[in-house]
Design an enzyme around this catalytic site. Structure first.
Site, PDB file in Angstrom:
ATOM      1  N   ASP A 409       3.451 -11.024 -14.746  1.00 50.18           N
ATOM      2  CA  ASP A 409       4.853 -11.358 -14.986  1.00 50.18           C
ATOM      3  C   ASP A 409       5.004 -12.869 -15.071  1.00 50.18           C
ATOM      4  OD1 ASP A 409       5.473  -8.704 -14.812  1.00 50.18           O
ATOM      5  OD2 ASP A 409       6.234  -8.804 -12.763  1.00 50.18           O
ATOM      6  N   MET A 410       5.991 -13.314 -15.832  1.00 54.64           N
ATOM      7  CA  MET A 410       6.220 -14.745 -15.995  1.00 54.64           C
ATOM      8  C   MET A 410       6.327 -15.449 -14.640  1.00 54.64           C
ATOM      9  SD  MET A 410       9.295 -16.744 -18.004  1.00 54.64           S
ATOM     10  CE  MET A 410      10.548 -16.368 -16.783  1.00 54.64           C
TER      11      MET A 410
END
Length: 561
Positions: A409-410
């Site tokens: 995930d970012m």
């Protein structure tokens, strides 16, 4: 009944020392302004009295399903600051003096023609239900299935008889074979003719079985089809009436904006791929609040929404936590309603990786292992291209293939393997599919986890109404398994090791935050918890077989928290 006569509520304390925000709240990603927090706190004090909820009492049923509430800080024409309150959807049991703004449309409750057409649709529903559950339909279906089974059984039995008869006749013919030089006697010819006759009779009887059952089954099938056609026509009529009625309902949702423009739900959603507004569109708290403010000449200042009550079964909502507006229902509506207001910049359009380096932990001719910083995309997004993919592509211009084998995930930091050629990419993919790659994460969760270790099995799927958030869904979700172990408990925070056995989107974040998981969100989780300086989730350990040499490689990088 709810009091809609004057929904403007003054603050019960002085707010003179709190400066007004320069811009209105960006509703899809925000930190509540102090004025919004004060308004929410004042509303929550009223809810404590009239709609109590004790999150530590499992027997509490007053707010069994929970509800999203919203507050909109506004300024009236006398320059007084106050706020408006609203709830999403319907709430029948709030029979108090709490001043909540009305629904944008009350057509479903008040319009005579709507009620008349709804009655017709309900009558059609009753007809469909009666036909689908009628004894005639059930008996015909059962009889037809029984006859089809009997037909297949008798046909199969006759085929077996014919096979046996064929073998017998073949044996009899063999016994009658004579030398070609010899003439066939009349007796032999008569026997051969009799065998041929038996063969014809077998075929005729086989055909008679087929004809008998065909006629019987066809008659029943026609009777059944007639009933199904009647049901089909009723459903078709219901669909047309429902669609027309739905359009009329959507047309009653007339939304204003700061420039005094008006659009109904049909017009707002017409340009979108789905065209039709989703169920419940227009009944969320945020549109209700803005609509009331515009209608009553109140200037919007700041807005926030919070959850009150028990968590829903699928989505992650925690009592009193603030949440952004949903995308599927609210984003199109609010895009219109916020026009004319000075809005905070959308932080999702700002490149969070700007100025950050991408440390390389290991590299050779086939793979690269990077330590991805938090707030750094693995692959290019819709609005931001800067990512691990783009950085590696720039740094290794001769690399071939898709490069990215898996993602983080970012907001998650940590170890990520990148393939520099197609052969390496394919080999690594096989390892991920076979789950022979070991991964370990470190996380800080908000609360004290009582047990020392455990596992979480909650199937996940995308929340189509609120992308990119995920839901727990036992019907359509994909299996997801996480094991965990406590490392440290301190200051109401627990440090965990997390071992994802599957690789679902937001798996660790949901498994930690969901009430059927740890019920403690990861600190800094803006999707499922509360905002902090960062998401405290880090991919600390990675072990894999080199895609070319097959040597086992292990990597470990400690988090910065």
């Amino acid at each position: 009944m709810l009091n809609h006569a004057s929904c403007f509520t003054l603050f019960d304390c002085s707010v003179d020392s709190i400066p007004l925000p320069d811009k209105f709240t960006f509703p899809f990603y925000y930190q509540p302004h102090p004025l919004s927090v004060l308004a929410a706190t004042q509303l929550q004090q009223q809810l404590e009295t009239h709609l109590p909820y004790n999150e530590n009492d499992s027997s509490n049923t007053a707010t069994n399903d929970g509800k999203m509430f919203g507050v909109l800080v506004v300024q009236n024409q006398q320059q007084q600051l106050g706020f408006l309150a609203a709830y999403s959807g319907q709430l029948e049991n709030l029979n108090t003096d709490i001043k909540c703004v009305p629904n944008v449309s009350t057509m479903a409750l008040e319009d005579v023609s709507y009620l008349k057409e709804s009655k017709i649709i309900n009558e059609i529903n009753a007809q469909i239900h009666a036909l689908e559950n009628a004894s005639t339909l059930n008996k015909l279906t059962a009889s037809l299935n029984a006859d089809k089974a009997a037909f297949e059984q008798q046909l199969h039995a006759q085929q077996s008889v014919m096979q046996a008869n064929r073998k017998t006749r073949k044996k009899a013919r063999s016994a009658l074979v004579i030398e070609h030089s010899q003439a066939i006697t009349p007796e032999q010819q008569a026997s051969l003719n009799e065998l041929a006759k038996q063969s014809i009779e077998d075929k005729k009887y086989y055909q008679s079985i087929k004809d008998h059952w065909h006629d019987k089954i066809t008659q029943q099938q026609q009777a059944l089809n007639a009933l199904h056609d009647e049901i089909k026509q009723l459903k078709k009529r219901r669909k047309v009436l429902s669609k027309n009625l739905q359009k009329r309902v959507f047309a009653q949702y007339q939304f204003l904006n700061a420039e005094h423009e008006v659009k109904d739900l049909n017009a707002i959603f017409a340009a979108l791929p789905e065209h039709t507004p989703p169920s419940g569109a227009g009944d969320c708290a945020a549109p209700k609040l803005l609509q009331y403010a515009y209608l009553n000449n109140l200037k919007p200042v700041a807005m926030a929404e919070f959850w009150w009550g028990a968590a829903p079964k699928s989505a992650i909502r925690q009592h009193k936590n603030y949440y952004p507006s949903c995308y599927s229902k609210c984003q199109p509506i609010l895009s219109h309603m916020l026009k004319g207001l000075s809005i905070e910049d959308n932080p999702l359009l700002v490149n969070p990786a700007e100025g950050k380096t991408l440390p390389i932990v290991y590299q050779d001719d086939d793979i690269v292992i990077v330590n991805k910083p938090s707030e750094f995309l693995s692959v290019p997004g819709v609005n931001i291209e800067d990512s691990v993919y783009l950085r590696i592509q720039t740094q290794f211009p001769h690399a071939t293939g898709p490069l990215i084998v898996h993602r983080l995930d970012m907001s998650t930091s940590g170890l990520l393997v990148v393939a520099l050629n197609k052969r390496a990419h394919k080999a690594l993919q096989k390892q991920f599919i076979a789950r022979t790659i070991d991964k370990r994460y470190i996380a800080l969760v908000d609360g004290i986890v009582p047990k020392d270790s455990g596992k979480i099995e909650l199937p996940l799927r995308l929340d189509f109404d609120d992308k990119p958030r995920q839901l727990v869904c036992y019907k359509n979700g994909k299996p997801a398994l996480t094991t965990w172990q406590v490392l440290e408990r301190k200051n109401n925070i627990t440090r965990l090791q997390l071992y994802p056995k599957t690789g679902r989107t937001h798996q660790l974040r949901v498994h930690c935050a969901h009430h059927l998981g740890l019920n403690m969100p990861i600190i800094g989780d803006t999707h499922y918890g509360k905002k902090a300086n960062r998401l405290h989730l880090h991919a600390e350990y990675l072990a894999l077989d080199h895609p070319i040499t097959h040597k086992r490689l292990t990597f470990s990088v400690a988090p910065d928290f």
